[in-house]
Design an enzyme around this catalytic site. Sequence first.
Site, PDB file in Angstrom:
ATOM      1  CD  GLN A 144      44.849  65.235 -69.218  1.00 57.65           C
ATOM      2  OE1 GLN A 144      43.939  64.410 -69.149  1.00 57.65           O
ATOM      3  NE2 GLN A 144      44.865  66.346 -68.491  1.00 57.65           N
TER       4      GLN A 144
ATOM      5  CE1 TYR B  25      45.994  73.091 -57.859  1.00 60.27           C
ATOM      6  CE2 TYR B  25      44.927  74.533 -59.452  1.00 60.27           C
ATOM      7  CZ  TYR B  25      45.073  74.091 -58.154  1.00 60.27           C
ATOM      8  OH  TYR B  25      44.299  74.637 -57.161  1.00 60.27           O
TER       9      TYR B  25
ATOM     10  CG  ASN C 102      48.901  68.223 -71.642  1.00 63.40           C
ATOM     11  OD1 ASN C 102      49.314  67.686 -72.663  1.00 63.40           O
ATOM     12  ND2 ASN C 102      47.613  68.310 -71.374  1.00 63.40           N
TER      13      ASN C 102
ATOM     14  CD  GLU D  82      52.604  69.985 -60.811  1.00 61.77           C
ATOM     15  OE1 GLU D  82      52.511  69.151 -59.894  1.00 61.77           O
ATOM     16  OE2 GLU D  82      51.624  70.377 -61.477  1.00 61.77           O
TER      17      GLU D  82
ATOM     18  CG  ASP E  62      44.217  70.337 -65.658  1.00 59.69           C
ATOM     19  OD1 ASP E  62      43.174  69.824 -65.204  1.00 59.69           O
ATOM     20  OD2 ASP E  62      45.012  69.727 -66.399  1.00 59.69           O
TER      21      ASP E  62
ATOM     22  CB  CYS F  92      39.507  65.471 -63.768  1.00 59.86           C
ATOM     23  SG  CYS F  92      40.192  65.804 -62.128  1.00 59.86           S
TER      24      CYS F  92
ATOM     25  CD  GLU G  10      40.049  66.072 -67.778  1.00 56.65           C
ATOM     26  OE1 GLU G  10      41.036  66.744 -67.467  1.00 56.65           O
ATOM     27  OE2 GLU G  10      39.802  64.953 -67.303  1.00 56.65           O
TER      28      GLU G  10
END
Length: 363
Positions: free
Chosen positions: A187, A215, A220, A236, A296, A321, A355
């Site tokens: 980020q 994802y 994070n 992921e 995400d 996003c 975002e």
Amino acid sequence: MSRPQFDPSAYAAQLEDKKSRLAGLLAPFAAPAPEVFESPREHYRLRAEFRLWRETGNEKRHYAMFEQGDKHTPILIEDFPIASRRINELMPRLKAAWADPALGFKLFQVEFLTTLAGDALITLCYHRPIDDAWRQAAEKLAAELGVNLVGRSRGKRIVVGRDYVEEELSVAGRRFRYRQPEGAFTQPNGEVNQKMLGWAYEALGQRDDDLLELYCGNGNFTLPLATRVRKVLATEISKSSVNAALANLADNAVDNVSLVRLSAEELTQALNEVRPFRRLADIDLKSYAFGSVFVDPPRAGMDPDTCELARRFERILYISCNPETLAQNIAQLHDTHRISRCALFDQFPYTHHMESGVLLERR
């Protein structure tokens, strides 16, 4: 990377426009008013990428950026007020080092990666092979600047120090440590990222069931959200992000997360028992009592099959996003889930990008 139009005096109006845009996209779904999380007005961006531009008729070179859609007219950069103070401090010192041919010859691109914790990594990209002479010069420069350095040329990568930066973020009074690898997604706005983590932590709430995360990147969100549930299954696809996430879980002594390298589409197939995956051989999917899913996704949003997978859960916590694809996904889910919370996170001041986050709960 194109250059945003930096104008702090216009920030409040631009943020209000984003809030109105998000509210308009979510209005068909009876969403509550978005919670708004502002960005610092300057020095908020922890990453920056510059091309190098040589003046005609001499060897003088500059950091350069370009307007979107125009790769031929450089904007020469002396300082970069949207970038972190650490990047601005490093820019002239690195520029002075280009005078050494071992470092400056056929250097065409520079990438800075910094953290709120003060760490820094610089990637130098070349149109020539790099060798031991480059390494020796880079080791001296890294010591002078107090940074990690990565050199890249065709087919070669030399690391001086670490190939990642170390970050520390605070969520609900707890500090989490992160390794953020060179070349992997992180980020860009650290202060707003910390606010996003806090919002997601609060929105999920304390649960006695399990969380599926799609994802997950470098972990994070995984680290703070894992403290809210019994256990987490996270997926992921990027190998470097998976390796960073595993290191981050270990560094923070988070032991209730199983991480698998699968795409969202592959996990959907596994949960639907369409096909087996060797990477799931040590994981008993039937042992999970999933109550929530956290997503995400990339700008394209969730594909229709992943949306249908998300529909199975009582709660869908969605960070986006791209508000347009967020709205498209909500339209697919709206018959079974309602928006109970939504938020705007101003990750990208002075641009149209935003975002956002929503909590969808079963009707």
